[in-house]
Design an enzyme around this catalytic site. Structure first.
Site, mmCIF file in Angstrom:
data_model
loop_
_atom_site.group_PDB
_atom_site.id
_atom_site.type_symbol
_atom_site.label_atom_id
_atom_site.label_comp_id
_atom_site.label_asym_id
_atom_site.label_seq_id
_atom_site.Cartn_x
_atom_site.Cartn_y
_atom_site.Cartn_z
ATOM 1 N N ASP A 185 -2.064 -2.472 -6.090
ATOM 2 C CA ASP A 185 -3.078 -3.311 -5.452
ATOM 3 C C ASP A 185 -4.400 -2.983 -6.137
ATOM 4 O O ASP A 185 -4.982 -1.931 -5.886
ATOM 5 C CB ASP A 185 -3.141 -3.015 -3.957
ATOM 6 C CG ASP A 185 -4.137 -3.891 -3.226
ATOM 7 O OD1 ASP A 185 -4.369 -5.031 -3.654
ATOM 8 O OD2 ASP A 185 -4.704 -3.427 -2.215
ATOM 9 N N GLU B 39 -0.792 -7.403 -8.401
ATOM 10 C CA GLU B 39 -1.147 -8.640 -7.709
ATOM 11 C C GLU B 39 -2.212 -9.414 -8.467
ATOM 12 O O GLU B 39 -3.193 -8.842 -8.947
ATOM 13 C CB GLU B 39 -1.639 -8.323 -6.294
ATOM 14 C CG GLU B 39 -1.833 -9.549 -5.443
ATOM 15 C CD GLU B 39 -2.137 -9.205 -4.001
ATOM 16 O OE1 GLU B 39 -1.410 -9.690 -3.131
ATOM 17 O OE2 GLU B 39 -3.094 -8.453 -3.765
ATOM 18 N N ASP C 144 -4.424 -0.193 1.375
ATOM 19 C CA ASP C 144 -4.258 -0.460 -0.062
ATOM 20 C C ASP C 144 -2.890 0.029 -0.554
ATOM 21 O O ASP C 144 -2.252 -0.623 -1.384
ATOM 22 C CB ASP C 144 -5.372 0.217 -0.861
ATOM 23 C CG ASP C 144 -6.743 -0.144 -0.330
ATOM 24 O OD1 ASP C 144 -7.310 -1.135 -0.806
ATOM 25 O OD2 ASP C 144 -7.227 0.562 0.575
#
Length: 163
Positions: free
Chosen positions: A7, A67, A140
């Protein structure tokens, strides 16, 4: 098969490992890389790169999911996260690992089955899918595990299509 999810973030970069054994997913570790506000922008990026490079070399994942970014409001935040994402992609490439880049929508669909799922729903389902005793923290790291789950699904689907 070991998948790593990342992330992206400049202050906090989450990472998570998911192992696919047969048809079962298992959490194989997670955490965050934190940078200090006292560090310069270049120092932060170098620190993120070095930590991820070491993690990838140490754990040898088969795939890494990072991502894709989606920002519709704060351009300043988008730029700093994009810089962090750049060094993350470099660390993956320098280690020769296959890269998967799911969108937030794809991550939510893979984990919850619904693209408009809330963060809480994603964290809850991540915990259940990986049989974790408690939810991964901070958020996260939980997000990174969800990205890893989505990456396993994407990798598996691609493997099926290739034969």
């Amino acid at each position: 098969m070991l998948a790593m999810g990342i992330d992206p973030g400049n202050a906090i970069c989450g990472y998570g490992f998911v192992e696919l054994k047969g048809n079962s997913l298992h959490g194989a570790g997670h955490g965050v890389i934190r940078t200090s506000p006292d560090m310069g922008r270049g120092q932060r990026l170098q620190y993120i790169y070095e930590k991820l490079h070491s993690l990838i070399r140490e754990r040898c994942p088969d795939i890494v999911g990072v991502e894709k970014l989606f920002f519709n409001r704060n351009v300043t935040t988008a730029m700093t996260v994009s810089e962090a994402r750049g060094v993350i992609l470099l660390a993956v490439e320098m280690n020769g690992v296959s890269l998967i880049e799911p969108t937030p929508l794809q991550v939510k669909q893979a984990v919850v089955g619904y693209g408009q799922a809330t963060k809480e729903q994603v964290i809850y389902m991540t915990q259940r899918l990986l049989c974790l005793d408690k939810k991964a923290t901070p958020d996260d790291a939980a997000d990174a595990l969800a990205i890893a789950i989505c990456s396993v699904h994407s990798w598996s689907a691609e493997k099926i299509w290739r034969g």
